[in-house]
Design an enzyme around this catalytic site. Structure first.
Site, short mmCIF file in Angstrom:
data_model
loop_
_atom_site.label_atom_id
_atom_site.label_comp_id
_atom_site.label_asym_id
_atom_site.label_seq_id
_atom_site.Cartn_x
_atom_site.Cartn_y
_atom_site.Cartn_z
N LYS A 97 7.69 144.35 13.72
CA LYS A 97 8.72 145.03 14.51
C LYS A 97 9.09 146.34 13.82
O LYS A 97 8.85 146.49 12.64
CB LYS A 97 9.99 144.16 14.56
CG LYS A 97 9.88 142.91 15.40
CD LYS A 97 11.15 142.09 15.25
CE LYS A 97 11.09 140.78 15.98
NZ LYS A 97 11.36 140.84 17.40
N HIS A 144 14.10 143.86 8.55
CA HIS A 144 13.48 142.87 9.43
C HIS A 144 11.96 143.05 9.48
O HIS A 144 11.21 142.10 9.50
CB HIS A 144 14.10 143.01 10.84
CG HIS A 144 13.77 141.91 11.77
ND1 HIS A 144 14.18 141.92 13.08
CD2 HIS A 144 13.05 140.76 11.62
CE1 HIS A 144 13.75 140.81 13.68
NE2 HIS A 144 13.06 140.10 12.82
N CYS A 183 12.28 147.27 13.67
CA CYS A 183 13.63 146.98 13.15
C CYS A 183 13.63 146.93 11.62
O CYS A 183 12.81 146.22 11.05
CB CYS A 183 14.10 145.64 13.73
SG CYS A 183 15.73 145.14 13.20
N TYR A 189 23.79 137.70 13.60
CA TYR A 189 24.04 138.46 12.36
C TYR A 189 25.37 138.07 11.72
O TYR A 189 26.31 137.69 12.42
CB TYR A 189 24.11 139.97 12.65
CG TYR A 189 23.02 140.53 13.51
CD1 TYR A 189 21.69 140.47 13.11
CD2 TYR A 189 23.32 141.15 14.72
CE1 TYR A 189 20.68 141.01 13.91
CE2 TYR A 189 22.32 141.68 15.53
CZ TYR A 189 21.01 141.61 15.12
OH TYR A 189 20.02 142.14 15.91
N HIS A 192 19.04 144.85 9.87
CA HIS A 192 18.57 144.98 11.25
C HIS A 192 19.26 146.18 11.90
O HIS A 192 20.26 146.69 11.39
CB HIS A 192 18.97 143.76 12.08
CG HIS A 192 18.36 142.49 11.60
ND1 HIS A 192 17.23 141.97 12.14
CD2 HIS A 192 18.75 141.64 10.62
CE1 HIS A 192 16.93 140.83 11.51
NE2 HIS A 192 17.83 140.61 10.59
ZN ZN Z 1 15.95 142.87 13.53
#
Ligand code: ZN
Length: 137
Positions: free
Chosen positions: A123, A117, A125, A39, A10
């Site tokens: 996304k 991710h 990310c 995380y 991420h």
């Molecule tokens: Zn992420």
């Protein structure tokens, strides 16, 4: 110990060059209703690796993929003006990411798969293609 099959990378989705630490992200994630940071590791701009959530506990970083994964975030991932996603990884962050992933693969699962991710969600990310970049790790 839970079975770990994958690493999900991420970014913190914060502006390029702006430092953040585990304390900041713990505060943000608590505000979103998590009991601590989502995380397991945070990679600072200077490459320092900071521990987040205990690796023994599933993270809170990727919907439906937390039980068997480790979540690593690097600080950054957006342009300075926050207008768009950007791969802001410094050389130090890239080096630390690889070093950390090799350690985790060695320690937990030689067949560990690496993802970003975005491989599991619509996304940007982590603002680069982790699956492709780390396919041969
Ligand atoms: Zn992420």
């Amino acid at each position: 110990m839970r079975k770990i099959n994958k690493i999900v990378i991420h970014c913190t989705a914060t502006p390029e060059g702006r430092p953040h630490d585990v304390a900041d992200i713990t505060r943000w994630h608590k505000a979103r209703g998590f009991n601590t940071i989502g995380y397991h590791f945070l990679i600072h701009i200077d490459g320092t690796i900071e521990r987040g959530r205990s690796i023994k506990k599933p993270g809170a970083h990727t919907r439906n993929e937390n039980q068997d994964s480790i979540g690593i975030a690097y600080v950054g991932g957006m342009t300075k003006d926050m207008s768009k996603a950007k791969d802001t990884r410094t050389t130090a962050q890239k080096d630390s990411l690889i070093k950390l992933m090799i350690e985790l693969i060695y320690k937990y699962n030689a067949d560990m798969q690496i993802f970003g991710h975005k491989d599991f969600a619509n996304k940007a990310c982590p603002s680069f293609n982790a699956k492709l970049e780390y396919a041969n790790l």
